[in-house]
Every structure is written in structure tokens, then in C-alpha cells.
Design an enzyme around this catalytic site. Structure first.
Site, mmCIF file in Angstrom:
data_model
loop_
_atom_site.group_PDB
_atom_site.id
_atom_site.type_symbol
_atom_site.label_atom_id
_atom_site.label_comp_id
_atom_site.label_asym_id
_atom_site.label_seq_id
_atom_site.Cartn_x
_atom_site.Cartn_y
_atom_site.Cartn_z
ATOM 1 N N GLU A 24 -5.316 3.947 -7.594
ATOM 2 C CA GLU A 24 -6.479 4.563 -6.961
ATOM 3 C C GLU A 24 -6.554 6.028 -7.376
ATOM 4 O OE1 GLU A 24 -8.165 5.655 -2.544
ATOM 5 O OE2 GLU A 24 -6.961 3.835 -2.775
ATOM 6 N N ASP A 72 -1.681 6.049 -5.457
ATOM 7 C CA ASP A 72 -2.716 7.073 -5.548
ATOM 8 C C ASP A 72 -2.346 8.055 -6.640
ATOM 9 O OD1 ASP A 72 -4.037 6.232 -2.974
ATOM 10 O OD2 ASP A 72 -2.055 6.776 -2.221
ATOM 11 N N HIS A 96 -0.968 11.046 -2.622
ATOM 12 C CA HIS A 96 -2.166 10.635 -1.881
ATOM 13 C C HIS A 96 -3.077 11.797 -1.499
ATOM 14 C CE1 HIS A 96 -4.483 9.623 1.755
ATOM 15 N NE2 HIS A 96 -4.711 8.503 1.077
ATOM 16 N N HIS A 116 0.837 -1.198 0.000
ATOM 17 C CA HIS A 116 0.000 0.000 0.000
ATOM 18 C C HIS A 116 0.870 1.246 0.000
ATOM 19 C CE1 HIS A 116 -2.809 2.940 1.982
ATOM 20 N NE2 HIS A 116 -3.535 2.498 0.983
ATOM 21 N N GLU A 148 -0.113 -0.678 -4.613
ATOM 22 C CA GLU A 148 -1.233 0.256 -4.722
ATOM 23 C C GLU A 148 -0.644 1.648 -4.719
ATOM 24 O OE1 GLU A 148 -3.975 3.276 -3.057
ATOM 25 O OE2 GLU A 148 -2.146 2.521 -2.127
#
Length: 139
Positions: free
Chosen positions: A108, A42, A55, A13, A40
Site C-alpha cells: 500500500e 505500507d 505506515h 495486515h 500487507e
């Protein structure tokens, strides 16, 4: 069930933020080298429609003033980030070029707009040119 009788995937993450700054090539590569099946990250668009891997929707400057990522150009964002955090904010394509092939990537989208056509269009172009889409999930 999607993964019946298969072990769960280990996803880094934001990479390995306990070891390296999150959402950076070093952080992602460390997660992969540590055994992660995927990563993952952002993303969001700057004012000049550059897709950055970042993020928070704001960044703080040296005076602790908040600046919205979507209202800054990419160069303005990096000026703040380099001055305060001594860390560059990376473009999505720069990150994707560092990720080994066949590593699962969960991208994301950080956006307050559910129908962000420009970001989606630019994201598709970047993915088409820089990574095998069989290994990408957009969330």
C-alpha cells in the site's frame, strides 16, 4: 466474482502487529508462520527517495514533535526511530528479501500525491530485483 467457490485469503495486515512491531520482518514472518496467505505493508518515500516500510506519514521524536517522513532523509528517520522506539525503519527491499517465495504481498503506497513518478519508478525497480511480481498487488 474473482474468488468464486474459493476460501477467502488470510492477509497479515502490517504483519502480526499484536506480536511484533508492525511493518517489520519479524511481524511479517510471524504472520506467515501463523498461516497467513499473504501480507500487507505500507510504503512511502523519504526525502532522499528511499522507499521505507512505514505506515504513518509522521514520526514523533522524544519531545513529541512530529516530523514528516517525506521531509526526512532515511538516516534522519532512523535516528528518530532508533532513539525513541528502539526500532529500525526498514527499506522495502530489505523486507522483500525476508519474505518467502510465492507469498501474496499487498503493498500500500502512502502518499498524498496520486502521481508520484519517482516513487513508482523506484518501486518498479525494487520489485523487479527482489520479488516475483505474480504475487504482488499495489494499492
Amino acid at each position: 466474482m474473482l474468488y468464486k467457490n474459493k476460501p477467502p485469503l488470510f492477509i497479515g495486515h502490517r504483519g502480526s502487529p499484536w506480536k511484533f512491531p508492525e511493518n517489520t520482518p519479524q511481524s511479517f514472518l510471524h504472520a506467515i508462520e501463523s498461516g497467513a496467505d499473504g501480507i500487507e505493508m505500507d510504503i512511502q518515500a523519504t526525502h532522499d527517495n528511499q522507499i521505507v516500510v512505514f505506515h504513518d506519514d509522521h514520526i514523533l521524536d522524544f519531545k513529541n514533535n512530529q516530523h514528516s517522513i517525506k521531509q526526512l532523509s532515511y538516516s534522519e528517520l532512523n535516528e528518530i526511530s532508533l532513539e525513541k522506539y528502539n526500532q529500525k525503519v526498514f527499506l522495502l527491499y530489505e523486507i522483500l528479501k525476508t519474505i518467502p517465495p510465492r507469498i501474496f504481498v499487498n503493498i500500500e503506497i502512502k502518499s498524498k500525491s496520486i502521481n508520484n513518478r519517482i516513487l513508482i519508478k523506484n518501486l518498479r525497480l525494487i520489485l523487479n530485483q527482489n520479488y516475483d511480481q505474480d504475487y504482488v498487488v499495489i494499492s
